[in-house]
Each structure stands twice: as C-alpha cells, then as structure tokens.
Design a protein around this motif. Structure first.
Motif, PDB file in Angstrom:
ATOM      1  N   MET A   1      14.373  42.535  37.758  1.00 28.77           N
ATOM      2  CA  MET A   1      14.855  42.622  36.641  1.00 28.77           C
ATOM      3  C   MET A   1      14.283  41.845  35.522  1.00 28.77           C
ATOM      4  SD  MET A   1      17.045  45.034  35.392  1.00 28.77           S
ATOM      5  CE  MET A   1      17.320  45.670  36.757  1.00 28.77           C
ATOM      6  N   HIS A   2      14.223  42.168  34.120  1.00 24.99           N
ATOM      7  CA  HIS A   2      14.056  41.538  33.149  1.00 24.99           C
ATOM      8  C   HIS A   2      15.230  40.746  32.685  1.00 24.99           C
ATOM      9  CE1 HIS A   2      16.782  44.410  30.952  1.00 24.99           C
ATOM     10  NE2 HIS A   2      16.048  45.019  31.205  1.00 24.99           N
ATOM     11  N   GLN A   3      14.781  39.777  31.489  1.00 23.60           N
ATOM     12  CA  GLN A   3      15.570  39.039  30.729  1.00 23.60           C
ATOM     13  C   GLN A   3      16.280  39.198  29.530  1.00 23.60           C
ATOM     14  OE1 GLN A   3      16.877  35.706  31.993  1.00 23.60           O
ATOM     15  NE2 GLN A   3      15.747  37.125  33.653  1.00 23.60           N
ATOM     16  N   TYR A   4      15.724  40.819  29.225  1.00 28.36           N
ATOM     17  CA  TYR A   4      16.273  41.465  28.048  1.00 28.36           C
ATOM     18  C   TYR A   4      18.420  41.595  28.390  1.00 28.36           C
ATOM     19  CZ  TYR A   4      12.326  43.357  26.945  1.00 28.36           C
ATOM     20  OH  TYR A   4      10.376  43.379  26.430  1.00 28.36           O
ATOM     21  N   ILE A   5      18.559  41.575  27.397  1.00 28.33           N
ATOM     22  CA  ILE A   5      20.328  42.423  26.833  1.00 28.33           C
ATOM     23  C   ILE A   5      21.064  43.305  27.661  1.00 28.33           C
ATOM     24  CG2 ILE A   5      22.162  42.183  25.351  1.00 28.33           C
ATOM     25  CD1 ILE A   5      21.331  39.259  25.685  1.00 28.33           C
ATOM     26  N   VAL A   6      21.462  43.073  28.650  1.00 31.27           N
ATOM     27  CA  VAL A   6      22.258  44.453  29.142  1.00 31.27           C
ATOM     28  C   VAL A   6      24.065  44.419  28.910  1.00 31.27           C
ATOM     29  CG1 VAL A   6      20.907  44.271  30.976  1.00 31.27           C
ATOM     30  CG2 VAL A   6      22.754  43.663  30.833  1.00 31.27           C
ATOM     31  N   ASN A   7      24.111  45.423  28.371  1.00 32.91           N
ATOM     32  CA  ASN A   7      25.844  45.653  28.515  1.00 32.91           C
ATOM     33  C   ASN A   7      26.355  46.387  29.267  1.00 32.91           C
ATOM     34  OD1 ASN A   7      27.270  47.966  25.583  1.00 32.91           O
ATOM     35  ND2 ASN A   7      26.642  45.911  25.786  1.00 32.91           N
ATOM     36  N   ALA A   8      27.592  45.738  29.684  1.00 31.67           N
ATOM     37  CA  ALA A   8      28.740  46.326  31.021  1.00 31.67           C
ATOM     38  C   ALA A   8      30.054  46.733  30.445  1.00 31.67           C
ATOM     39  CB  ALA A   8      28.265  45.751  31.949  1.00 31.67           C
ATOM     40  N   SER A   9      30.842  47.124  30.941  1.00 33.25           N
ATOM     41  CA  SER A   9      32.254  47.741  30.740  1.00 33.25           C
ATOM     42  C   SER A   9      32.671  46.799  32.081  1.00 33.25           C
ATOM     43  CB  SER A   9      32.810  49.046  30.181  1.00 33.25           C
ATOM     44  OG  SER A   9      33.145  49.577  31.262  1.00 33.25           O
ATOM     45  N   ILE A  10      33.527  46.555  32.115  1.00 36.05           N
ATOM     46  CA  ILE A  10      34.810  46.279  33.289  1.00 36.05           C
ATOM     47  C   ILE A  10      35.538  46.487  33.416  1.00 36.05           C
ATOM     48  CG2 ILE A  10      34.908  43.916  34.649  1.00 36.05           C
ATOM     49  CD1 ILE A  10      32.283  43.126  33.397  1.00 36.05           C
ATOM     50  N   GLN A  11      35.913  47.471  34.294  1.00 43.19           N
ATOM     51  CA  GLN A  11      37.796  47.319  33.788  1.00 43.19           C
ATOM     52  C   GLN A  11      38.768  46.825  35.364  1.00 43.19           C
ATOM     53  OE1 GLN A  11      38.987  51.956  34.346  1.00 43.19           O
ATOM     54  NE2 GLN A  11      40.485  51.207  32.968  1.00 43.19           N
ATOM     55  N   ILE A  12      39.510  46.391  35.819  1.00 42.17           N
ATOM     56  CA  ILE A  12      40.083  46.305  37.060  1.00 42.17           C
ATOM     57  C   ILE A  12      41.711  47.339  36.993  1.00 42.17           C
ATOM     58  CG2 ILE A  12      40.964  44.706  38.310  1.00 42.17           C
ATOM     59  CD1 ILE A  12      38.025  44.051  37.695  1.00 42.17           C
ATOM     60  N   LEU A  13      41.119  47.926  38.297  1.00 37.49           N
ATOM     61  CA  LEU A  13      42.281  48.638  38.455  1.00 37.49           C
ATOM     62  C   LEU A  13      42.940  47.863  39.691  1.00 37.49           C
ATOM     63  CD1 LEU A  13      40.283  51.798  37.960  1.00 37.49           C
ATOM     64  CD2 LEU A  13      41.754  51.085  36.901  1.00 37.49           C
ATOM     65  N   PRO A  14      44.308  47.214  39.594  1.00 38.79           N
ATOM     66  CA  PRO A  14      44.392  47.090  41.265  1.00 38.79           C
ATOM     67  C   PRO A  14      45.405  47.540  42.126  1.00 38.79           C
ATOM     68  CG  PRO A  14      45.141  44.908  39.219  1.00 38.79           C
ATOM     69  CD  PRO A  14      44.799  46.332  38.102  1.00 38.79           C
ATOM     70  N   VAL A  15      45.166  47.363  43.408  1.00 42.83           N
ATOM     71  CA  VAL A  15      46.397  48.448  43.349  1.00 42.83           C
ATOM     72  C   VAL A  15      47.260  47.812  44.604  1.00 42.83           C
ATOM     73  CG1 VAL A  15      46.978  50.490  45.978  1.00 42.83           C
ATOM     74  CG2 VAL A  15      44.429  50.177  43.803  1.00 42.83           C
ATOM     75  N   VAL A  16      48.675  47.447  44.154  1.00 45.68           N
ATOM     76  CA  VAL A  16      49.684  45.953  44.663  1.00 45.68           C
ATOM     77  C   VAL A  16      50.922  46.870  44.284  1.00 45.68           C
ATOM     78  CG1 VAL A  16      47.705  44.251  44.105  1.00 45.68           C
ATOM     79  CG2 VAL A  16      49.474  45.393  42.497  1.00 45.68           C
ATOM     80  N   GLN A  17      51.852  45.880  45.299  1.00 48.42           N
ATOM     81  CA  GLN A  17      53.298  45.653  44.572  1.00 48.42           C
ATOM     82  C   GLN A  17      53.826  45.165  44.164  1.00 48.42           C
ATOM     83  OE1 GLN A  17      54.014  49.198  48.149  1.00 48.42           O
ATOM     84  NE2 GLN A  17      55.980  49.439  46.484  1.00 48.42           N
ATOM     85  N   ASP A  18      53.432  43.899  44.752  1.00 46.86           N
ATOM     86  CA  ASP A  18      53.810  42.283  44.592  1.00 46.86           C
ATOM     87  C   ASP A  18      54.124  41.433  43.333  1.00 46.86           C
ATOM     88  OD1 ASP A  18      51.105  42.233  44.334  1.00 46.86           O
ATOM     89  OD2 ASP A  18      51.214  40.381  45.748  1.00 46.86           O
ATOM     90  N   ARG A  19      53.009  42.017  42.648  1.00 44.42           N
ATOM     91  CA  ARG A  19      53.473  41.393  40.806  1.00 44.42           C
ATOM     92  C   ARG A  19      52.602  43.088  40.115  1.00 44.42           C
ATOM     93  NH1 ARG A  19      48.681  37.360  39.830  1.00 44.42           N
ATOM     94  NH2 ARG A  19      50.331  37.311  38.514  1.00 44.42           N
TER      95      ARG A  19
END
Lengths: 98, 98, 98, 98
Positions: A1-19
């Motif tokens: 893969m190249h060394q150019y800038i890539v752009n990313a969106s990150i979303q975390i969706l927990p599937v939990v009940q303890d917190r």
C-alpha cells in the motif's frame, strides 16, 4: 500500500449490559486521542487521518484495548476512504462547506 | 413517535459514471442545508438534528431530489439515533471532547 | 418518488442496559417479518425489498415499535439503494455469486 | 488479540468514473473468495469469519488489490463484531430465523 494520507471514520458500538455503552466508547476515543494521528470527534464517529498503516494501527489498538479490558462484545464500524494515486483528507471534503 | 430531538447522520454514495460522484453529494448536502434543521457537515456524512418527522422529511427530500434529477443509482447510508424518553443531540455526544 | 423496487439493509443497534441488546434486535426483526415485503435476515442486517414507500413504512414501523416498547436508546443503521430509472433487487446483486 | 472467531461485513464503494463501480466490487469479492476463510456474499456486503488476524488480513488484501489495480478512489465499509471471551459467528446470529 502507498504512503499517502487516507481518511477513516471509526465508530464503536458496544453490545454489553455491565456498563453503559458510552463508557466503552469514551475509552475507545481516548485510545484514538493518544495515537498521535490527526482526529476529529463527531456525534457518530471519530474521523482520523494518516497513512494506511497508521490508521490500521489505530483501529487495531482500539480493538486490542477493548479485548484487554474484557468488553463483552462490540461492533467496530469503520469507513476507510482511500485514493490510489494521492492523499485524501477530511478537510478536502468539507472545507467548501465550512 | 415522540416529538423529542433525534440525531441522524446521512451519507450519499452515488453509483454513477456520468458525473463525478461528489457532484451528486454536493447537491444532496445543499438539500440538507436548505431544509431548515440543524446540520453539521463532516468528512463522511452530514449530521442533522430535529424531530423524527423532520429528519425523515429531510431524508425523503434528498432521495426525491436525486430521483428527480435522474441520478442513475445511489446508496443513502443513514444512522438514526433515537431515545424513547427524551432528546438526543450531537452536542451531548461530543461536547466533553471539544 | 417512483414505484420501482428499492433495496435496503436495516440494522438495529440498541444502546441499553436493562435487557440484552439482541432481545430488541429480535423484536425489530419480527416487525420486518410481519411487514409483508420481501426480506432476508443476515448476520449484520436484514435486507428488505419493496417500493420506496413500502420500505420507509417498514423502517418507520420498526422505530415506532421500539419507541412504543420504551427501548431506552438505539441506532437504526440503514442503507437504501435506489435506481432512478428502474428496479434494484438483492438477487440482481448476488445471483452471479450463488 | 485472541484467536477466537470474529465476524465482519465488508462493503466496497468505489468513487470512480472510468469503469462501472460494480466491476471493482466484483474484483474485491474475488479476493475475499480466494482468501481461504468462510464468507457469505449478501446484497450490500460480504460477511466473513475467521480469527481477528485472518479477517484483517483479508481486509488489507482487498485494499491492497484495489491500490495495485489503480482503482481511483474507494470507501471500504467494515463492521467487525468481536466478543472478548469467545467466538461470534454469523450462524449464531441468524440460525433461529432460517
């Protein structure tokens, strides 16, 4: 893969009940904040910028953290935007609107 | 449905060859900008806020516009965040980070 | 909007602690199963087919159900795939692979 | 990270004008088909299963392919579902409905 800038969106969706799920989200955001690459926290996801390698390293670090901290179950939703012949930045996509 | 504030992210992914896909994205953003509800344009999606009805009306207006303008094919990616007993705003989710 | 077939994927991500999140997902799937349009349940989302109006009616019915049942908070993740001049079906996209 | 089974959906959204976007999607699916891990091709995304390492290797292989083949620009949309203490499979999530 190249060394150019890539752009990313990150979303975390927990599937939990303890917190409350947001507590895990905040921990994931803290990992991104300390990863040393450009980021912008939005209402649905955090957008990061860096080389492909740098961005994938952050994604792995977030998942590694949630695993080590025994988050029961989660979905990491990612959008990676890549241009094969050059950089792609968040600013390029929004500056004409801001 | 209630009249509380819901929060939604809207992303348009044109599947076209006749124009650069971003041209369609810009038209969709213009529809959102003129819809009269709060919005924030991000690198991957535009986040809007309003009642459920108002937000769905904007989503329909975007799709209607792309249809009337003969955009060949597109994917509208939407995340609707809804709380059954109260408002949920973009600011609530990001203010502690900004 | 036209009366052609559109294609949509619907994913429910509950943000709750009172019940296991999957219990809300199962209720949402039951709404889709009883909505009278074609559907295919996948590991991450349920894909439906119908006219734009029919599909949006199902999306609204799912959100209405979760609201009436007092689901504390959820994200409805939707991808709507629309072609302005004709039908777009799930089969068309996968039959050459199956 | 653990060696349990994780579950991921991969969607490629080309941002191109030189070829029909589906041609790039088909190439990406072929990479997944030949990667040696379990996969199921759906109308919106292909769902794969394997260890975290195996799944990330496939995601990297898809992006590497598109880069080497000079796909002008694309979005890779990924959902990774991970359980910290055990496997999570596609079947587990859909078998009661099929």
């Amino acid at each position: 893969m190249h060394q150019y800038i890539v752009n990313a969106s990150i979303q975390i969706l927990p599937v939990v009940q303890d917190r409350h799920p947001y507590e895990w989200v905040d921990e994931a955001i803290a990992i991104i904040q300390n990863a040393g690459i450009k980021y912008e926290i939005g209402p649905f996801a955090t957008v990061v910028e860096g080389t492909y390698e740098e961005v994938m390293k952050v994604i792995n670090a977030v998942n590694e953290h949630l695993f080590n901290r025994h988050c029961n179950e989660w979905i990491t939703s990612i959008q990676l935007q890549i241009r094969s012949g050059g950089d792609i930045t968040g600013d390029e996509k929004v500056e004409k609107f801001r």
